[in-house]
Design a protein around this motif. Structure first.
Motif, PDB file in Angstrom:
ATOM      1  N   HIS A  97     -14.678  -3.667  -1.735  1.00 52.47           N
ATOM      2  CA  HIS A  97     -14.987  -3.628  -2.875  1.00 52.47           C
ATOM      3  C   HIS A  97     -13.973  -3.551  -3.846  1.00 52.47           C
ATOM      4  CE1 HIS A  97     -18.941  -4.360  -0.839  1.00 52.47           C
ATOM      5  NE2 HIS A  97     -18.259  -3.246  -0.048  1.00 52.47           N
ATOM      6  N   LEU A  98     -12.901  -2.788  -4.169  1.00 51.80           N
ATOM      7  CA  LEU A  98     -12.008  -2.724  -5.183  1.00 51.80           C
ATOM      8  C   LEU A  98     -11.328  -3.279  -4.687  1.00 51.80           C
ATOM      9  CD1 LEU A  98     -13.994   0.473  -6.709  1.00 51.80           C
ATOM     10  CD2 LEU A  98     -14.506  -1.056  -7.044  1.00 51.80           C
ATOM     11  N   PHE A  99     -10.575  -3.978  -5.776  1.00 47.63           N
ATOM     12  CA  PHE A  99      -9.435  -4.178  -5.288  1.00 47.63           C
ATOM     13  C   PHE A  99      -8.556  -3.669  -6.328  1.00 47.63           C
ATOM     14  CE2 PHE A  99     -11.123  -6.729  -2.925  1.00 47.63           C
ATOM     15  CZ  PHE A  99     -10.520  -6.915  -1.689  1.00 47.63           C
ATOM     16  N   PHE A 100      -7.238  -4.025  -6.308  1.00 49.64           N
ATOM     17  CA  PHE A 100      -6.199  -2.934  -7.623  1.00 49.64           C
ATOM     18  C   PHE A 100      -4.590  -4.500  -7.438  1.00 49.64           C
ATOM     19  CE2 PHE A 100      -8.805  -0.077  -9.768  1.00 49.64           C
ATOM     20  CZ  PHE A 100      -8.324  -0.242 -11.081  1.00 49.64           C
ATOM     21  N   VAL A 101      -3.979  -5.021  -8.123  1.00 50.03           N
ATOM     22  CA  VAL A 101      -3.291  -5.702  -7.463  1.00 50.03           C
ATOM     23  C   VAL A 101      -1.953  -5.518  -8.461  1.00 50.03           C
ATOM     24  CG1 VAL A 101      -1.877  -8.455  -6.383  1.00 50.03           C
ATOM     25  CG2 VAL A 101      -4.252  -7.710  -6.060  1.00 50.03           C
ATOM     26  N   ILE A 102      -0.534  -5.286  -7.910  1.00 53.03           N
ATOM     27  CA  ILE A 102       0.329  -4.410  -8.709  1.00 53.03           C
ATOM     28  C   ILE A 102       1.025  -6.175  -7.782  1.00 53.03           C
ATOM     29  CG2 ILE A 102       2.162  -2.570  -8.969  1.00 53.03           C
ATOM     30  CD1 ILE A 102      -0.131  -0.986  -7.650  1.00 53.03           C
ATOM     31  N   LEU A 103       1.962  -6.335  -9.335  1.00 53.24           N
ATOM     32  CA  LEU A 103       3.693  -7.153  -9.169  1.00 53.24           C
ATOM     33  C   LEU A 103       4.114  -6.848  -9.556  1.00 53.24           C
ATOM     34  CD1 LEU A 103       1.087 -10.664  -8.344  1.00 53.24           C
ATOM     35  CD2 LEU A 103       2.756  -9.658  -6.654  1.00 53.24           C
ATOM     36  N   THR A 104       5.541  -6.385  -9.732  1.00 49.74           N
ATOM     37  CA  THR A 104       6.775  -5.882 -10.316  1.00 49.74           C
ATOM     38  C   THR A 104       7.930  -6.383  -9.512  1.00 49.74           C
ATOM     39  OG1 THR A 104       7.084  -3.787  -8.642  1.00 49.74           O
ATOM     40  CG2 THR A 104       6.046  -3.762 -11.062  1.00 49.74           C
ATOM     41  N   PRO A 105       8.998  -6.541 -10.361  1.00 46.23           N
ATOM     42  CA  PRO A 105      10.589  -7.572 -10.402  1.00 46.23           C
ATOM     43  C   PRO A 105      10.772  -6.583  -9.345  1.00 46.23           C
ATOM     44  CG  PRO A 105       9.597  -6.904 -12.632  1.00 46.23           C
ATOM     45  CD  PRO A 105       8.719  -5.928 -12.220  1.00 46.23           C
ATOM     46  N   ALA A 106      11.662  -6.620  -8.572  1.00 45.88           N
ATOM     47  CA  ALA A 106      11.993  -6.272  -7.491  1.00 45.88           C
ATOM     48  C   ALA A 106      13.336  -4.651  -8.013  1.00 45.88           C
ATOM     49  CB  ALA A 106      12.620  -7.025  -6.847  1.00 45.88           C
ATOM     50  N   ALA A 107      13.703  -5.532  -9.107  1.00 44.46           N
ATOM     51  CA  ALA A 107      14.465  -4.085  -9.610  1.00 44.46           C
ATOM     52  C   ALA A 107      14.343  -2.989 -10.182  1.00 44.46           C
ATOM     53  CB  ALA A 107      15.623  -4.347 -11.150  1.00 44.46           C
ATOM     54  N   GLU A 108      12.590  -2.913 -10.303  1.00 42.49           N
ATOM     55  CA  GLU A 108      11.838  -1.221 -10.364  1.00 42.49           C
ATOM     56  C   GLU A 108      11.165  -1.046 -10.091  1.00 42.49           C
ATOM     57  OE1 GLU A 108      11.243  -1.281 -14.219  1.00 42.49           O
ATOM     58  OE2 GLU A 108      12.072  -3.013 -15.565  1.00 42.49           O
ATOM     59  N   THR A 109      11.893  -0.663  -8.752  1.00 43.85           N
ATOM     60  CA  THR A 109      10.644   0.209  -8.038  1.00 43.85           C
ATOM     61  C   THR A 109      10.214   1.726  -8.181  1.00 43.85           C
ATOM     62  OG1 THR A 109      12.466  -0.374  -5.971  1.00 43.85           O
ATOM     63  CG2 THR A 109      11.858   0.801  -5.555  1.00 43.85           C
ATOM     64  N   GLY A 110      10.861   2.350  -8.856  1.00 46.43           N
ATOM     65  CA  GLY A 110      10.738   3.635  -9.385  1.00 46.43           C
ATOM     66  C   GLY A 110       9.185   3.451 -10.266  1.00 46.43           C
ATOM     67  N   LEU A 111       9.409   2.262 -10.834  1.00 42.27           N
ATOM     68  CA  LEU A 111       7.786   1.867 -11.759  1.00 42.27           C
ATOM     69  C   LEU A 111       7.117   1.479 -11.284  1.00 42.27           C
ATOM     70  CD1 LEU A 111       6.765   2.215 -14.419  1.00 42.27           C
ATOM     71  CD2 LEU A 111       7.424  -0.723 -14.644  1.00 42.27           C
ATOM     72  N   HIS A 112       6.933   1.032  -9.860  1.00 46.45           N
ATOM     73  CA  HIS A 112       6.289   0.133  -9.332  1.00 46.45           C
ATOM     74  C   HIS A 112       5.762   1.511  -8.603  1.00 46.45           C
ATOM     75  CE1 HIS A 112       5.311  -2.691  -6.427  1.00 46.45           C
ATOM     76  NE2 HIS A 112       4.765  -2.128  -4.703  1.00 46.45           N
ATOM     77  N   LEU A 113       5.944   2.298  -7.932  1.00 49.09           N
ATOM     78  CA  LEU A 113       5.951   3.507  -7.795  1.00 49.09           C
ATOM     79  C   LEU A 113       5.052   4.537  -8.287  1.00 49.09           C
ATOM     80  CD1 LEU A 113       8.830   4.796  -5.394  1.00 49.09           C
ATOM     81  CD2 LEU A 113       6.658   3.145  -4.228  1.00 49.09           C
ATOM     82  N   LYS A 114       5.152   4.754  -9.336  1.00 53.40           N
ATOM     83  CA  LYS A 114       4.668   5.620 -10.415  1.00 53.40           C
ATOM     84  C   LYS A 114       3.208   4.840 -11.298  1.00 53.40           C
ATOM     85  CE  LYS A 114       8.346   6.986 -13.416  1.00 53.40           C
ATOM     86  NZ  LYS A 114       9.377   7.641 -13.990  1.00 53.40           N
ATOM     87  N   ILE A 115       3.525   3.002 -10.694  1.00 50.36           N
ATOM     88  CA  ILE A 115       1.898   2.793 -11.067  1.00 50.36           C
ATOM     89  C   ILE A 115       0.836   2.697  -9.329  1.00 50.36           C
ATOM     90  CG2 ILE A 115       0.960   0.045 -11.121  1.00 50.36           C
ATOM     91  CD1 ILE A 115       3.248  -0.226 -12.839  1.00 50.36           C
ATOM     92  N   LEU A 116       2.093   2.455  -8.335  1.00 48.58           N
ATOM     93  CA  LEU A 116       0.957   2.574  -7.428  1.00 48.58           C
ATOM     94  C   LEU A 116       0.064   4.081  -7.539  1.00 48.58           C
ATOM     95  CD1 LEU A 116       0.015   1.475  -4.761  1.00 48.58           C
ATOM     96  CD2 LEU A 116       1.967   2.240  -3.685  1.00 48.58           C
ATOM     97  N   ALA A 117       1.490   5.023  -7.855  1.00 50.19           N
ATOM     98  CA  ALA A 117       1.080   6.674  -7.897  1.00 50.19           C
ATOM     99  C   ALA A 117      -0.448   6.547  -8.853  1.00 50.19           C
ATOM    100  CB  ALA A 117       1.643   7.411  -8.075  1.00 50.19           C
ATOM    101  N   ARG A 118      -0.228   5.820 -10.144  1.00 53.68           N
ATOM    102  CA  ARG A 118      -0.992   6.455 -11.201  1.00 53.68           C
ATOM    103  C   ARG A 118      -2.429   5.777 -10.279  1.00 53.68           C
ATOM    104  NH1 ARG A 118      -3.227   9.306 -13.120  1.00 53.68           N
ATOM    105  NH2 ARG A 118      -5.132   8.804 -14.649  1.00 53.68           N
ATOM    106  N   ILE A 119      -2.718   4.984  -9.760  1.00 51.89           N
ATOM    107  CA  ILE A 119      -3.772   4.043  -9.327  1.00 51.89           C
ATOM    108  C   ILE A 119      -4.413   4.685  -8.200  1.00 51.89           C
ATOM    109  CG2 ILE A 119      -4.362   1.919  -8.389  1.00 51.89           C
ATOM    110  CD1 ILE A 119      -2.988   0.222  -9.723  1.00 51.89           C
ATOM    111  N   SER A 120      -3.574   5.140  -7.470  1.00 48.48           N
ATOM    112  CA  SER A 120      -3.818   6.453  -6.370  1.00 48.48           C
ATOM    113  C   SER A 120      -4.777   7.436  -7.167  1.00 48.48           C
ATOM    114  CB  SER A 120      -3.259   6.713  -5.379  1.00 48.48           C
ATOM    115  OG  SER A 120      -2.873   5.373  -4.997  1.00 48.48           O
ATOM    116  N   ARG A 121      -4.541   7.902  -8.198  1.00 47.37           N
ATOM    117  CA  ARG A 121      -5.145   9.201  -8.467  1.00 47.37           C
ATOM    118  C   ARG A 121      -6.210   9.032  -9.582  1.00 47.37           C
ATOM    119  NH1 ARG A 121       0.216  11.374  -9.728  1.00 47.37           N
ATOM    120  NH2 ARG A 121       0.590   9.630 -11.529  1.00 47.37           N
ATOM    121  N   LEU A 122      -6.177   7.803  -9.786  1.00 47.45           N
ATOM    122  CA  LEU A 122      -7.639   7.391 -10.532  1.00 47.45           C
ATOM    123  C   LEU A 122      -8.493   7.191  -9.976  1.00 47.45           C
ATOM    124  CD1 LEU A 122      -8.218   6.450 -13.336  1.00 47.45           C
ATOM    125  CD2 LEU A 122      -8.028   4.164 -13.173  1.00 47.45           C
TER     126      LEU A 122
END
Length: 152
Positions: A97-122
């Motif tokens: 029922h709930l979707f969060f789509v994350i799209l990041t530049p390929a060079a931003e792997t660290g940021l991509h993982l931080k966003i993913l972790a932040r959404i998971s915690r939320l």
């Protein structure tokens, strides 16, 4: 940076109509048609490639489709809600029922993982999940996230 720095009213969809995985991903990508994002086809390809590795449906009615692209200049975060639920091959085999789509530049792997972790915690917070499930407008989604939104 906070989630609400990248999630905007324009990338919040509170009444998804799609009934299957490819259709819901296409519907979720629709708000990006007016942005500097690559073509919908390129975005769909990266999301579907990630889904082939394993579903991003994490259970409890939640999915976090995500991908990194070489030619992406900005970070995009999209929220979508489906009232009826979408078959998404979730880990618990229940509709999403709930979707969060994350799209990041390929060079931003660290940021991509931080966003993913932040959404998971939320989404581990029951009150946030409940408010998102009840949200009927972009403003309600933003209000549900704001109290728990922290820098990452």
């Amino acid at each position: 940076m906070k989630l609400l720095d990248i999630l905007t009213r324009d990338t919040i969809l509170t009444d998804l109509q799609a009934k299957d995985k490819p259709a819901v991903l296409e519907e979720l990508l629709a708000p990006l048609s007016q942005t500097s994002a690559p073509s919908k086809e390129a975005l769909m390809q990266v999301l579907m490639e990630r889904e082939r590795l394993g579903s991003t449906g994490i259970g409890d009615g939640i999915a976090i489709p995500h991908g990194k692209l070489d030619n992406l200049e900005d970070i995009f975060l999209i929220f979508g809600k489906s009232r009826r639920g979408v078959s998404f091959d979730a880990m618990d085999n229940r509709p999403v029922h709930l979707f969060f789509v994350i799209l990041t530049p390929a060079a931003e792997t660290g940021l991509h993982l931080k966003i993913l972790a932040r959404i998971s915690r939320l989404l581990r917070e029951p009150s946030v999940k409940n408010r998102l499930r009840q949200a009927s407008s972009p403003e309600m989604v933003l209000e549900a996230i704001a109290p728990m939104d922290e820098d990452f």
